[in-house]
Design an enzyme around this catalytic site. Structure first.
Site, PDB file in Angstrom:
ATOM      1  N   ASN A   1       7.799   1.943   5.460  1.00 39.07           N
ATOM      2  CA  ASN A   1       6.612   2.699   5.049  1.00 39.07           C
ATOM      3  C   ASN A   1       6.065   2.081   3.772  1.00 39.07           C
ATOM      4  O   ASN A   1       6.816   1.507   2.980  1.00 39.07           O
ATOM      5  CB  ASN A   1       6.992   4.165   4.791  1.00 39.07           C
ATOM      6  CG  ASN A   1       5.787   5.000   4.394  1.00 39.07           C
ATOM      7  OD1 ASN A   1       4.705   4.880   4.973  1.00 39.07           O
ATOM      8  ND2 ASN A   1       5.962   5.852   3.384  1.00 39.07           N
TER       9      ASN A   1
ATOM     10  N   HIS B   1       3.994   3.124   0.330  1.00 39.68           N
ATOM     11  CA  HIS B   1       3.670   4.338  -0.428  1.00 39.68           C
ATOM     12  C   HIS B   1       2.959   3.943  -1.724  1.00 39.68           C
ATOM     13  O   HIS B   1       3.420   3.060  -2.447  1.00 39.68           O
ATOM     14  CB  HIS B   1       4.970   5.090  -0.740  1.00 39.68           C
ATOM     15  CG  HIS B   1       4.728   6.386  -1.432  1.00 39.68           C
ATOM     16  ND1 HIS B   1       4.271   7.505  -0.768  1.00 39.68           N
ATOM     17  CD2 HIS B   1       4.833   6.738  -2.729  1.00 39.68           C
ATOM     18  CE1 HIS B   1       4.120   8.490  -1.635  1.00 39.68           C
ATOM     19  NE2 HIS B   1       4.452   8.054  -2.835  1.00 39.68           N
TER      20      HIS B   1
HETATM   21  C1  GRF Z   1      -2.126   3.596   1.658  1.00 38.58           C
HETATM   22  O1  GRF Z   1      -2.471   3.782   0.319  1.00 38.58           O
HETATM   23  C2  GRF Z   1      -0.657   3.768   1.863  1.00 38.58           C
HETATM   24  O2  GRF Z   1       0.111   3.456   0.734  1.00 38.58           O
HETATM   25  C3  GRF Z   1      -0.518   5.244   2.125  1.00 38.58           C
HETATM   26  O3  GRF Z   1      -1.661   5.594   2.865  1.00 38.58           O
HETATM   27  C4  GRF Z   1      -2.707   4.675   2.552  1.00 38.58           C
HETATM   28  C5  GRF Z   1      -3.180   4.126   3.861  1.00 38.58           C
HETATM   29  O4  GRF Z   1      -4.350   3.365   3.732  1.00 38.58           O
HETATM   30  N1  GRF Z   1       0.715   5.542   2.806  1.00 38.58           N
HETATM   31  P1  GRF Z   1      -4.921   2.587   4.977  1.00 38.58           P
HETATM   32  O5  GRF Z   1      -5.113   3.604   6.100  1.00 38.58           O
HETATM   33  O6  GRF Z   1      -3.945   1.530   5.355  1.00 38.58           O
HETATM   34  O7  GRF Z   1      -6.241   2.014   4.522  1.00 38.58           O
END
Ligand code: GRF
Length: 193
Positions: free
Chosen positions: A111, A113
């Site tokens: 994941n 984050h």
């Molecule tokens: C990212 O900031 C990621 O860290 C978090 O959700 C966001 C997703 O952005 N888990 P995207 O959909 O990839 O543009």
């Protein structure tokens, strides 16, 4: 770990929305010497903007109805098997991954984050960093366990928060580094297996 044709590991990317991390994972997977191939895209949301990257790249995608998490996860496990997926990347996937699913899949799940974990698990990370007048923020790629945002850290990158930053500008800065570190983290993880 089973490798697919061309020695690339098949990965699945799970999204719920914008999908900008998916876009960069696909882009990086297309390099000849990339260690992974995005072979499957999953969304719980049929309106996820990120699905346009699946369409463009002609990668198979499925929208999974999450009204019943048990049924959803049964369908997912079948798809993961069918597409010979060896690693899942969650990229803005807003659904819980159950312990049962983690155990049954029995392969790594990563994941990304938007904070310097273990700081700011959960939502609204940028808001919390700004409110607390933090000097740094960043992003973390970690292994998924049943405990939210708590698995082993694979890669983390720090950026400076300026006095002028607000939630929006900080999100933009962090996202920019996320687009680089997610693929780097996948490669680092795969080459250490
Ligand atoms: C990212 O900031 C990621 O860290 C978090 O959700 C966001 C997703 O952005 N888990 P995207 O959909 O990839 O543009």
């Amino acid at each position: 770990m089973a490798k697919s044709i061309g020695n690339k590991t098949n990965i699945a990317v799970f999204i719920s929305g914008r999908g900008s991390n998916l876009k960069y994972l696909i882009k990086n997977s297309n390099y000849k010497n990339s260690l992974f191939r995005v072979n499957l895209i999953i969304s719980n949301n049929s309106n996820a903007l990120g699905l346009k990257y699946a369409e463009k790249s002609k990668i198979k995608f499925y929208v999974i109805n999450y009204n019943n998490i048990e049924n959803a996860e049964i369908k997912l496990l079948k798809l993961l098997k069918k597409f010979k997926i060896e690693l899942i990347c969650l990229a803005g996937f807003m659904k819980i991954i159950s312990k049962k699913f983690i155990d049954k899949f029995n392969k790594p799940i990563l994941n990304i984050h938007p904070s310097l974990l273990p700081k700011y698990k959960g939502l609204n990370t940028h808001f919390r960093a700004i409110r607390n007048k933090d000097k740094y923020s960043g992003s973390t790629v970690h292994l998924v366990t049943e405990k939210l945002d708590s698995g082993k850290i694979i890669l983390q990158k720090k950026i400076k928060i300026s006095k002028l930053d607000n939630v929006k500008s900080l999100e933009k800065k962090v996202l920019k580094i996320e687009h680089k570190i997610y693929s780097a983290a996948v490669c680092k993880f795969l080459s250490n297996l």
